[in-house]
Design a protein around this motif. Structure first.
Motif, PDB file in Angstrom:
ATOM      1  N   ALA A  39     112.835 -20.544 -27.474  1.00 51.88           N
ATOM      2  CA  ALA A  39     114.198 -20.827 -27.922  1.00 51.88           C
ATOM      3  C   ALA A  39     114.930 -19.533 -28.275  1.00 51.88           C
ATOM      4  N   LEU A  40     114.281 -18.656 -29.020  1.00 49.74           N
ATOM      5  CA  LEU A  40     114.916 -17.395 -29.390  1.00 49.74           C
ATOM      6  C   LEU A  40     115.247 -16.556 -28.159  1.00 49.74           C
ATOM      7  N   GLU A  41     114.318 -16.506 -27.208  1.00 54.08           N
ATOM      8  CA  GLU A  41     114.556 -15.718 -25.991  1.00 54.08           C
ATOM      9  C   GLU A  41     115.721 -16.271 -25.171  1.00 54.08           C
ATOM     10  N   LYS A  42     115.862 -17.586 -25.147  1.00 53.88           N
ATOM     11  CA  LYS A  42     116.913 -18.231 -24.352  1.00 53.88           C
ATOM     12  C   LYS A  42     118.220 -18.410 -25.114  1.00 53.88           C
ATOM     13  N   GLY A  43     118.262 -17.976 -26.386  1.00 55.05           N
ATOM     14  CA  GLY A  43     119.480 -18.126 -27.170  1.00 55.05           C
ATOM     15  C   GLY A  43     119.719 -19.547 -27.646  1.00 55.05           C
ATOM     16  N   ASP A  60     118.872 -22.769 -30.386  1.00 58.72           N
ATOM     17  CA  ASP A  60     118.447 -23.010 -31.755  1.00 58.72           C
ATOM     18  C   ASP A  60     117.044 -23.613 -31.688  1.00 58.72           C
ATOM     19  N   TYR A  61     116.063 -22.958 -32.299  1.00 60.23           N
ATOM     20  CA  TYR A  61     114.681 -23.443 -32.224  1.00 60.23           C
ATOM     21  C   TYR A  61     114.525 -24.856 -32.772  1.00 60.23           C
ATOM     22  N   HIS A  62     115.422 -25.289 -33.657  1.00 59.94           N
ATOM     23  CA  HIS A  62     115.351 -26.655 -34.196  1.00 59.94           C
ATOM     24  C   HIS A  62     115.484 -27.707 -33.093  1.00 59.94           C
ATOM     25  N   GLU A  63     116.088 -27.336 -31.992  1.00 60.83           N
ATOM     26  CA  GLU A  63     116.301 -28.282 -30.900  1.00 60.83           C
ATOM     27  C   GLU A  63     115.022 -28.594 -30.126  1.00 60.83           C
ATOM     28  N   ILE A  64     114.058 -27.665 -30.134  1.00 62.74           N
ATOM     29  CA  ILE A  64     112.845 -27.944 -29.346  1.00 62.74           C
ATOM     30  C   ILE A  64     111.543 -27.845 -30.142  1.00 62.74           C
ATOM     31  N   LYS A  65     111.515 -27.098 -31.222  1.00 62.80           N
ATOM     32  CA  LYS A  65     110.291 -27.015 -32.019  1.00 62.80           C
ATOM     33  C   LYS A  65     110.157 -28.295 -32.840  1.00 62.80           C
ATOM     34  N   PRO A  66     108.974 -28.891 -32.897  1.00 60.43           N
ATOM     35  CA  PRO A  66     108.820 -30.135 -33.654  1.00 60.43           C
ATOM     36  C   PRO A  66     109.230 -29.994 -35.119  1.00 60.43           C
ATOM     37  N   GLU A  89     111.195 -31.385 -22.611  1.00 59.17           N
ATOM     38  CA  GLU A  89     111.013 -31.629 -21.181  1.00 59.17           C
ATOM     39  C   GLU A  89     112.250 -31.272 -20.357  1.00 59.17           C
ATOM     40  N   ALA A  90     113.417 -31.224 -20.986  1.00 60.04           N
ATOM     41  CA  ALA A  90     114.623 -30.784 -20.282  1.00 60.04           C
ATOM     42  C   ALA A  90     114.516 -29.311 -19.869  1.00 60.04           C
ATOM     43  N   HIS A  91     113.617 -28.571 -20.501  1.00 61.05           N
ATOM     44  CA  HIS A  91     113.382 -27.154 -20.201  1.00 61.05           C
ATOM     45  C   HIS A  91     112.022 -26.955 -19.525  1.00 61.05           C
ATOM     46  N   ALA A  92     111.465 -28.010 -18.957  1.00 64.54           N
ATOM     47  CA  ALA A  92     110.077 -27.989 -18.497  1.00 64.54           C
ATOM     48  C   ALA A  92     109.763 -26.846 -17.539  1.00 64.54           C
ATOM     49  N   ALA A  93     110.550 -26.662 -16.510  1.00 66.07           N
ATOM     50  CA  ALA A  93     110.231 -25.620 -15.523  1.00 66.07           C
ATOM     51  C   ALA A  93     110.225 -24.241 -16.173  1.00 66.07           C
ATOM     52  N   ARG A 115     106.858 -21.660 -17.005  1.00 67.40           N
ATOM     53  CA  ARG A 115     106.795 -20.233 -16.664  1.00 67.40           C
ATOM     54  C   ARG A 115     106.586 -19.375 -17.909  1.00 67.40           C
ATOM     55  N   PHE A 116     107.302 -19.699 -18.976  1.00 68.99           N
ATOM     56  CA  PHE A 116     107.234 -18.919 -20.210  1.00 68.99           C
ATOM     57  C   PHE A 116     105.861 -19.021 -20.869  1.00 68.99           C
ATOM     58  N   THR A 117     105.319 -20.233 -20.943  1.00 76.83           N
ATOM     59  CA  THR A 117     104.068 -20.465 -21.673  1.00 76.83           C
ATOM     60  C   THR A 117     102.825 -20.316 -20.807  1.00 76.83           C
ATOM     61  N   GLY A 118     102.988 -20.538 -19.504  1.00 76.43           N
ATOM     62  CA  GLY A 118     101.821 -20.564 -18.631  1.00 76.43           C
ATOM     63  C   GLY A 118     101.015 -21.846 -18.761  1.00 76.43           C
ATOM     64  N   VAL A 119     101.584 -22.836 -19.451  1.00 72.13           N
ATOM     65  CA  VAL A 119     100.892 -24.109 -19.682  1.00 72.13           C
ATOM     66  C   VAL A 119     101.611 -25.194 -18.896  1.00 72.13           C
ATOM     67  N   PRO A 120     100.901 -25.872 -17.975  1.00 73.16           N
ATOM     68  CA  PRO A 120     101.539 -26.953 -17.224  1.00 73.16           C
ATOM     69  C   PRO A 120     101.958 -28.106 -18.139  1.00 73.16           C
ATOM     70  N   ARG A 121     103.097 -28.710 -17.818  1.00 69.73           N
ATOM     71  CA  ARG A 121     103.660 -29.761 -18.670  1.00 69.73           C
ATOM     72  C   ARG A 121     102.741 -30.961 -18.842  1.00 69.73           C
ATOM     73  N   ASP A 122     101.842 -31.204 -17.909  1.00 72.58           N
ATOM     74  CA  ASP A 122     100.939 -32.354 -18.086  1.00 72.58           C
ATOM     75  C   ASP A 122      99.906 -32.113 -19.182  1.00 72.58           C
ATOM     76  N   LEU A 123      99.861 -30.906 -19.749  1.00 71.54           N
ATOM     77  CA  LEU A 123      98.952 -30.617 -20.864  1.00 71.54           C
ATOM     78  C   LEU A 123      99.665 -30.556 -22.215  1.00 71.54           C
ATOM     79  N   TRP A 124     100.961 -30.802 -22.257  1.00 72.86           N
ATOM     80  CA  TRP A 124     101.716 -30.615 -23.489  1.00 72.86           C
ATOM     81  C   TRP A 124     101.492 -31.691 -24.543  1.00 72.86           C
ATOM     82  N   TRP A 125     101.378 -32.954 -24.141  1.00 70.31           N
ATOM     83  CA  TRP A 125     101.369 -34.078 -25.100  1.00 70.31           C
ATOM     84  C   TRP A 125     100.076 -34.864 -25.003  1.00 70.31           C
ATOM     85  N   THR A 126      99.730 -35.539 -26.092  1.00 67.54           N
ATOM     86  CA  THR A 126      98.539 -36.386 -26.078  1.00 67.54           C
ATOM     87  C   THR A 126      98.759 -37.640 -25.245  1.00 67.54           C
ATOM     88  N   GLY A 127     100.023 -38.067 -25.119  1.00 63.37           N
ATOM     89  CA  GLY A 127     100.335 -39.293 -24.391  1.00 63.37           C
ATOM     90  C   GLY A 127     100.210 -40.542 -25.243  1.00 63.37           C
TER      91      GLY A 127
END
Length: 172
Positions: A85-89, A91-97, A26-30, A34-46
């Protein structure tokens, strides 16, 4: 990210994700929207579950949309969190589950073991590719350390030895 076998069928259930990881994403939400085309309110089950084995002691899940994890790249392949993560330089471990990164190996009850899709043989690429351990050896080292990998390597090197993660599946 080099698997071309099955169109990412392993992403069909979404992924568990710890609360600390949700905050990092979520720190990279905006930028991610843009990158995914998926609004953040659809990311998690809650829905949250207390689980002491996950960093921060709780976990949720990524949403499943149209039969696959919301972060699966529908215009190409792979995980868009990983690609971002790769595009932004980063480490994917920081954001990929963690669970998605280790798949098809998982953990619970203090053990590393094959994911349910290996045990029930529902994963499309089961029995095709390197051993489960070989496929995620580097990820196990990243999350759990060199000492565990050295121990698993020694077990695997024994005649007939398997590091407790027998089976095969296509590497991710």
């Amino acid at each position: 990210m080099s698997c071309t076998y099955c169109g990412d069928s392993c992403c069909q259930y979404g992924s568990d994700i710890d609360g600390e990881n949700v905050a990092r994403v979520e720190a990279h939400a905006a930028d991610l929207e843009r990158f995914t085309g998926v609004p953040r309110d659809l990311w998690w089950t809650g829905e949250w579950v207390d689980d002491r084995e996950f960093p921060g002691g709780r976990q949720s899940r990524t949403r499943v949309v149209d039969g696959s994890c919301v972060f699966r790249n529908r215009k190409g392949r792979g995980c868009m969190l990983h690609s971002f993560a790769l595009e932004k330089g980063l480490d994917y471990h920081e954001i990929k589950p963690l669970v998605a990164t280790l798949f098809p190996v998982t953990f619970d009850g203090g053990l590393l073991h094959p994911s349910n899709e290996i045990v029930d043989r529902s994963l499309q690429c089961v029995d095709d590719g390197p051993s489960l351990y070989t496929g995620v050896r580097g990820e196990i080292e990243w999350y759990f350390g060199k000492d565990l990998v050295a121990e698993l390597d020694a077990i695997e090197a024994e005649p007939g030895g398997k590091p407790g993660l027998a089976g095969t599946a296509g590497a991710k």
